[in-house]
Design a protein around this motif. Structure first.
Motif, PDB file in Angstrom:
ATOM      1  N   MET A 178      79.353  26.676  32.243  1.00 48.27           N
ATOM      2  CA  MET A 178      78.819  25.709  33.191  1.00 48.27           C
ATOM      3  C   MET A 178      77.465  25.578  33.157  1.00 48.27           C
ATOM      4  O   MET A 178      76.649  26.516  32.974  1.00 48.27           O
ATOM      5  N   LYS A 179      77.112  24.318  33.230  1.00 50.58           N
ATOM      6  CA  LYS A 179      75.874  24.023  32.958  1.00 50.58           C
ATOM      7  C   LYS A 179      75.357  23.643  34.751  1.00 50.58           C
ATOM      8  O   LYS A 179      76.108  23.127  35.539  1.00 50.58           O
ATOM      9  N   LEU A 180      74.047  23.613  34.650  1.00 47.26           N
ATOM     10  CA  LEU A 180      73.158  23.154  36.277  1.00 47.26           C
ATOM     11  C   LEU A 180      72.241  22.117  35.647  1.00 47.26           C
ATOM     12  O   LEU A 180      71.605  22.236  34.962  1.00 47.26           O
ATOM     13  N   ILE A 181      72.296  21.144  36.854  1.00 47.97           N
ATOM     14  CA  ILE A 181      71.566  20.054  36.712  1.00 47.97           C
ATOM     15  C   ILE A 181      70.548  20.366  37.889  1.00 47.97           C
ATOM     16  O   ILE A 181      71.174  20.304  38.869  1.00 47.97           O
ATOM     17  N   GLY A 182      69.294  20.163  37.897  1.00 49.61           N
ATOM     18  CA  GLY A 182      68.414  20.004  39.374  1.00 49.61           C
ATOM     19  C   GLY A 182      67.991  21.397  39.746  1.00 49.61           C
ATOM     20  O   GLY A 182      68.111  22.193  39.315  1.00 49.61           O
ATOM     21  N   ALA A 183      67.161  21.246  40.990  1.00 49.07           N
ATOM     22  CA  ALA A 183      66.779  22.606  41.490  1.00 49.07           C
ATOM     23  C   ALA A 183      67.953  23.556  42.293  1.00 49.07           C
ATOM     24  O   ALA A 183      68.874  22.896  42.387  1.00 49.07           O
ATOM     25  N   ARG A 184      67.870  24.584  42.341  1.00 48.11           N
ATOM     26  CA  ARG A 184      68.968  25.370  42.706  1.00 48.11           C
ATOM     27  C   ARG A 184      69.461  24.977  43.979  1.00 48.11           C
ATOM     28  O   ARG A 184      70.659  25.000  44.187  1.00 48.11           O
ATOM     29  N   GLN A 185      68.815  24.439  44.924  1.00 43.98           N
ATOM     30  CA  GLN A 185      69.417  23.943  46.124  1.00 43.98           C
ATOM     31  C   GLN A 185      69.991  23.073  45.970  1.00 43.98           C
ATOM     32  O   GLN A 185      71.145  22.818  46.640  1.00 43.98           O
ATOM     33  N   ASN A 186      69.784  21.812  45.119  1.00 42.62           N
ATOM     34  CA  ASN A 186      70.359  20.655  45.114  1.00 42.62           C
ATOM     35  C   ASN A 186      70.975  20.483  43.631  1.00 42.62           C
ATOM     36  O   ASN A 186      71.018  19.608  43.262  1.00 42.62           O
ATOM     37  N   SER A 187      71.332  21.703  43.189  1.00 44.28           N
ATOM     38  CA  SER A 187      72.135  21.651  41.693  1.00 44.28           C
ATOM     39  C   SER A 187      73.332  20.923  41.711  1.00 44.28           C
ATOM     40  O   SER A 187      74.176  21.148  42.574  1.00 44.28           O
ATOM     41  N   VAL A 188      73.728  20.586  40.413  1.00 42.48           N
ATOM     42  CA  VAL A 188      74.722  19.936  40.171  1.00 42.48           C
ATOM     43  C   VAL A 188      75.420  20.914  38.993  1.00 42.48           C
ATOM     44  O   VAL A 188      74.914  21.004  37.921  1.00 42.48           O
ATOM     45  N   GLU A 189      76.790  21.538  39.247  1.00 44.00           N
ATOM     46  CA  GLU A 189      77.336  22.283  38.112  1.00 44.00           C
ATOM     47  C   GLU A 189      78.337  21.563  37.406  1.00 44.00           C
ATOM     48  O   GLU A 189      78.863  20.595  38.436  1.00 44.00           O
ATOM     49  N   TYR A 190      78.377  21.470  36.213  1.00 43.25           N
ATOM     50  CA  TYR A 190      79.499  20.851  35.576  1.00 43.25           C
ATOM     51  C   TYR A 190      79.885  21.573  34.390  1.00 43.25           C
ATOM     52  O   TYR A 190      79.515  22.342  33.816  1.00 43.25           O
ATOM     53  N   GLU A 191      81.325  21.178  33.865  1.00 40.89           N
ATOM     54  CA  GLU A 191      81.699  21.760  32.987  1.00 40.89           C
ATOM     55  C   GLU A 191      82.767  20.754  32.261  1.00 40.89           C
ATOM     56  O   GLU A 191      83.450  20.011  33.048  1.00 40.89           O
ATOM     57  N   ALA A 192      83.091  20.981  31.065  1.00 41.53           N
ATOM     58  CA  ALA A 192      84.229  20.441  30.402  1.00 41.53           C
ATOM     59  C   ALA A 192      84.654  20.681  29.009  1.00 41.53           C
ATOM     60  O   ALA A 192      83.802  21.710  28.511  1.00 41.53           O
ATOM     61  N   ASP A 193      85.579  20.534  28.426  1.00 45.71           N
ATOM     62  CA  ASP A 193      86.131  21.240  27.105  1.00 45.71           C
ATOM     63  C   ASP A 193      85.016  20.465  26.234  1.00 45.71           C
ATOM     64  O   ASP A 193      84.723  21.135  25.103  1.00 45.71           O
ATOM     65  N   ARG A 194      84.430  19.289  26.399  1.00 50.84           N
ATOM     66  CA  ARG A 194      83.416  18.719  25.315  1.00 50.84           C
ATOM     67  C   ARG A 194      82.354  18.113  26.163  1.00 50.84           C
ATOM     68  O   ARG A 194      82.701  17.498  26.931  1.00 50.84           O
ATOM     69  N   ILE A 195      81.155  18.457  25.831  1.00 54.00           N
ATOM     70  CA  ILE A 195      79.821  18.166  26.477  1.00 54.00           C
ATOM     71  C   ILE A 195      79.054  17.492  25.597  1.00 54.00           C
ATOM     72  O   ILE A 195      78.664  18.049  24.481  1.00 54.00           O
ATOM     73  N   VAL A 196      78.713  16.234  25.473  1.00 50.41           N
ATOM     74  CA  VAL A 196      77.893  15.454  24.676  1.00 50.41           C
ATOM     75  C   VAL A 196      76.518  14.984  25.304  1.00 50.41           C
ATOM     76  O   VAL A 196      76.507  14.109  26.335  1.00 50.41           O
ATOM     77  N   PHE A 197      75.484  15.411  24.851  1.00 51.29           N
ATOM     78  CA  PHE A 197      74.145  14.819  25.296  1.00 51.29           C
ATOM     79  C   PHE A 197      73.837  13.672  24.157  1.00 51.29           C
ATOM     80  O   PHE A 197      73.474  14.174  23.032  1.00 51.29           O
ATOM     81  N   GLU A 198      73.813  12.369  24.789  1.00 51.06           N
ATOM     82  CA  GLU A 198      73.071  11.341  24.213  1.00 51.06           C
ATOM     83  C   GLU A 198      71.908  11.056  24.363  1.00 51.06           C
ATOM     84  O   GLU A 198      71.372  10.388  25.332  1.00 51.06           O
ATOM     85  N   VAL A 199      70.985  11.947  23.665  1.00 52.17           N
ATOM     86  CA  VAL A 199      69.516  11.935  23.871  1.00 52.17           C
ATOM     87  C   VAL A 199      69.014  10.559  24.043  1.00 52.17           C
ATOM     88  O   VAL A 199      68.257  10.257  24.878  1.00 52.17           O
ATOM     89  N   PRO A 200      68.925   9.876  22.821  1.00 55.40           N
ATOM     90  CA  PRO A 200      68.562   8.541  22.795  1.00 55.40           C
ATOM     91  C   PRO A 200      68.658   7.466  24.060  1.00 55.40           C
ATOM     92  O   PRO A 200      67.907   6.834  24.497  1.00 55.40           O
ATOM     93  N   LYS A 201      70.014   7.763  24.447  1.00 58.71           N
ATOM     94  CA  LYS A 201      70.329   7.218  25.631  1.00 58.71           C
ATOM     95  C   LYS A 201      70.095   7.611  27.049  1.00 58.71           C
ATOM     96  O   LYS A 201      70.317   6.997  28.242  1.00 58.71           O
ATOM     97  N   ASP A 202      69.757   8.981  26.874  1.00 62.08           N
ATOM     98  CA  ASP A 202      69.327   9.782  28.336  1.00 62.08           C
ATOM     99  C   ASP A 202      70.542   9.745  29.042  1.00 62.08           C
ATOM    100  O   ASP A 202      70.553   9.594  30.319  1.00 62.08           O
ATOM    101  N   ARG A 203      71.801  10.214  28.297  1.00 60.39           N
ATOM    102  CA  ARG A 203      73.190  10.259  29.176  1.00 60.39           C
ATOM    103  C   ARG A 203      73.713  11.465  28.743  1.00 60.39           C
ATOM    104  O   ARG A 203      73.522  12.074  27.654  1.00 60.39           O
ATOM    105  N   ILE A 204      74.585  12.112  29.761  1.00 61.50           N
ATOM    106  CA  ILE A 204      75.191  13.223  29.244  1.00 61.50           C
ATOM    107  C   ILE A 204      76.844  12.783  29.552  1.00 61.50           C
ATOM    108  O   ILE A 204      77.378  12.023  30.561  1.00 61.50           O
ATOM    109  N   ARG A 205      77.473  13.031  28.448  1.00 65.01           N
ATOM    110  CA  ARG A 205      79.183  12.656  28.654  1.00 65.01           C
ATOM    111  C   ARG A 205      79.806  13.917  28.766  1.00 65.01           C
ATOM    112  O   ARG A 205      79.905  14.796  27.826  1.00 65.01           O
TER     113      ARG A 205
END
Length: 79
Positions: free
Chosen positions: A1-28
């Motif tokens: 499980m990953k977290l985005i943002g400060a602890r108070q307003n964090s977004v937790e996410y999980e998936a079988d496959r997580i792709v970070f598209e760095v040049p496009k600044d996207r998370i799939r």
């Protein structure tokens, strides 16, 4: 499980496959994607988050749960 943002307003996410598209600044998230933010949970086969634009797109019959209410559809976009 990953977290985005400060602890108070964090977004937790999980998936079988997580792709970070760095040049496009996207998370799939692919296959069994789940995002949680405060009392909201989003489940979908595929979720795309544009970090720069702060836009979330869920595809493949996503399901959004918020405090006991459930919203379903073919696709969901949130900004």
């Amino acid at each position: 499980m990953k977290l985005i943002g400060a602890r108070q307003n964090s977004v937790e996410y999980e998936a079988d496959r997580i792709v970070f598209e760095v040049p496009k600044d996207r998370i799939r998230l692919e296959e069994n994607a789940v995002l949680r933010y405060q009392e909201i949970a989003l489940r979908a086969p595929e979720v795309l988050f544009d970090v720069e634009q702060q836009v979330l797109e869920a595809r493949g019959n996503p399901q959004l749960e918020d405090r006991g209410d459930t919203l379903r559809g073919q696709a969901l976009s949130y900004d």
